[in-house]
Motif scaffolding. Structure first.
Motif, PDB file in Angstrom:
ATOM      1  N   CYS A  79     -46.239 -11.969  35.558  1.00  0.00           N
ATOM      2  CA  CYS A  79     -46.400 -13.391  35.871  1.00  0.00           C
ATOM      3  C   CYS A  79     -45.046 -14.089  35.941  1.00  0.00           C
ATOM      4  N   TYR A  80     -44.205 -13.844  34.955  1.00  0.00           N
ATOM      5  CA  TYR A  80     -42.890 -14.480  34.899  1.00  0.00           C
ATOM      6  C   TYR A  80     -42.063 -14.142  36.143  1.00  0.00           C
ATOM      7  N   PHE A  81     -41.995 -12.853  36.469  1.00  0.00           N
ATOM      8  CA  PHE A  81     -41.154 -12.440  37.597  1.00  0.00           C
ATOM      9  C   PHE A  81     -41.728 -12.889  38.944  1.00  0.00           C
ATOM     10  N   VAL A  82     -43.059 -12.909  39.065  1.00  0.00           N
ATOM     11  CA  VAL A  82     -43.666 -13.417  40.304  1.00  0.00           C
ATOM     12  C   VAL A  82     -43.364 -14.902  40.465  1.00  0.00           C
ATOM     13  N   LEU A  83     -43.540 -15.684  39.393  1.00  0.00           N
ATOM     14  CA  LEU A  83     -43.243 -17.119  39.471  1.00  0.00           C
ATOM     15  C   LEU A  83     -41.763 -17.364  39.754  1.00  0.00           C
ATOM     16  N   LYS A  84     -40.903 -16.566  39.140  1.00  0.00           N
ATOM     17  CA  LYS A  84     -39.464 -16.705  39.364  1.00  0.00           C
ATOM     18  C   LYS A  84     -39.125 -16.429  40.837  1.00  0.00           C
ATOM     19  N   ILE A  93     -39.853 -28.865  36.254  1.00  0.00           N
ATOM     20  CA  ILE A  93     -40.879 -27.846  36.442  1.00  0.00           C
ATOM     21  C   ILE A  93     -40.335 -26.632  37.174  1.00  0.00           C
ATOM     22  N   ASP A  94     -39.262 -26.803  37.929  1.00  0.00           N
ATOM     23  CA  ASP A  94     -38.710 -25.681  38.684  1.00  0.00           C
ATOM     24  C   ASP A  94     -38.074 -24.627  37.785  1.00  0.00           C
ATOM     25  N   ALA A  95     -37.740 -24.978  36.577  1.00  0.00           N
ATOM     26  CA  ALA A  95     -37.143 -24.016  35.654  1.00  0.00           C
ATOM     27  C   ALA A  95     -38.250 -23.297  34.888  1.00  0.00           C
TER      28      ALA A  95
END
Length: 188
Positions: A179-184, A126-128
């Protein structure tokens, strides 16, 4: 000497084998987080459908806070440009920005982080984060934008406008990337 055959327990009392089956995301299980994410997507889809089913007059006067926001934006645009300006693309942008982000968030539970081959298999670990989640979220949002514009043909005071679809697609892409960059960032 006797060997202890009991399996070590994790802090929640579950064995490591059962922990591997239910990866955690913060305080929620992966399954619960995925379900909540898809509920948010369903809410956004329903909200967009609802707003598209409102006539032009309803949006101007009968949608509560949304009518007030549109009126405020119209006044600001008039002051800025010196003439009346259609501010409905702002509404489209906001709706699809949220939809793109919600879809990217929900899709991350189902896409392999390594790439598109076999992408519909459940992601491990899940971390990826899958780099495909934002692209697929933007594409799905864009398709929904097409159906939204078609829906507006049948709504009094509304029309099918390719420019609105373009705004929808751009906004969804931006939302998915945010969303992608915030989660990353949060995962580092």
């Amino acid at each position: 000497m006797m060997k202890d055959e009991t399996k070590p327990q994790n802090p929640e009392g579950a064995s490591p084998a059962s922990s591997a089956q239910q990866p955690q995301t913060g305080h929620l299980s992966r399954k619960t987080a995925a379900i909540i994410s898809w509920i948010v997507v369903a809410f956004m889809l329903a909200f967009i459908f609802y707003m598209s089913s409102r006539s032009g007059n309803d949006i101007d006067h009968n949608t509560g806070i949304f009518s007030a926001i549109k009126e405020w934006l119209s006044v600001q645009a008039l002051a800025l440009f010196g003439r009346e300006v259609d501010v409905s693309p702002v509404g489209h942008f906001c709706e699809y920005l949220a939809l793109g982000a919600a879809l990217a968030n929900a899709l991350r539970f189902h896409l392999k982080p390594e790439g598109a081959s076999g992408a519909l298999l459940v992601a491990r670990p899940i971390d990826a984060l899958s780099k495909w989640a934002p692209a697929i979220a933007a594409a799905l949002s864009s398709v929904y934008g097409v159906t939204d514009e078609f829906h507006q043909i049948f709504t009094p005071g509304r029309s099918c406008d390719p420019t609105d679809w373009l705004v929808d697609t751009i906004a969804a892409t931006i939302g998915a990337l945010i969303c992608y960059f915030v989660l990353k960032k949060l995962r580092k």
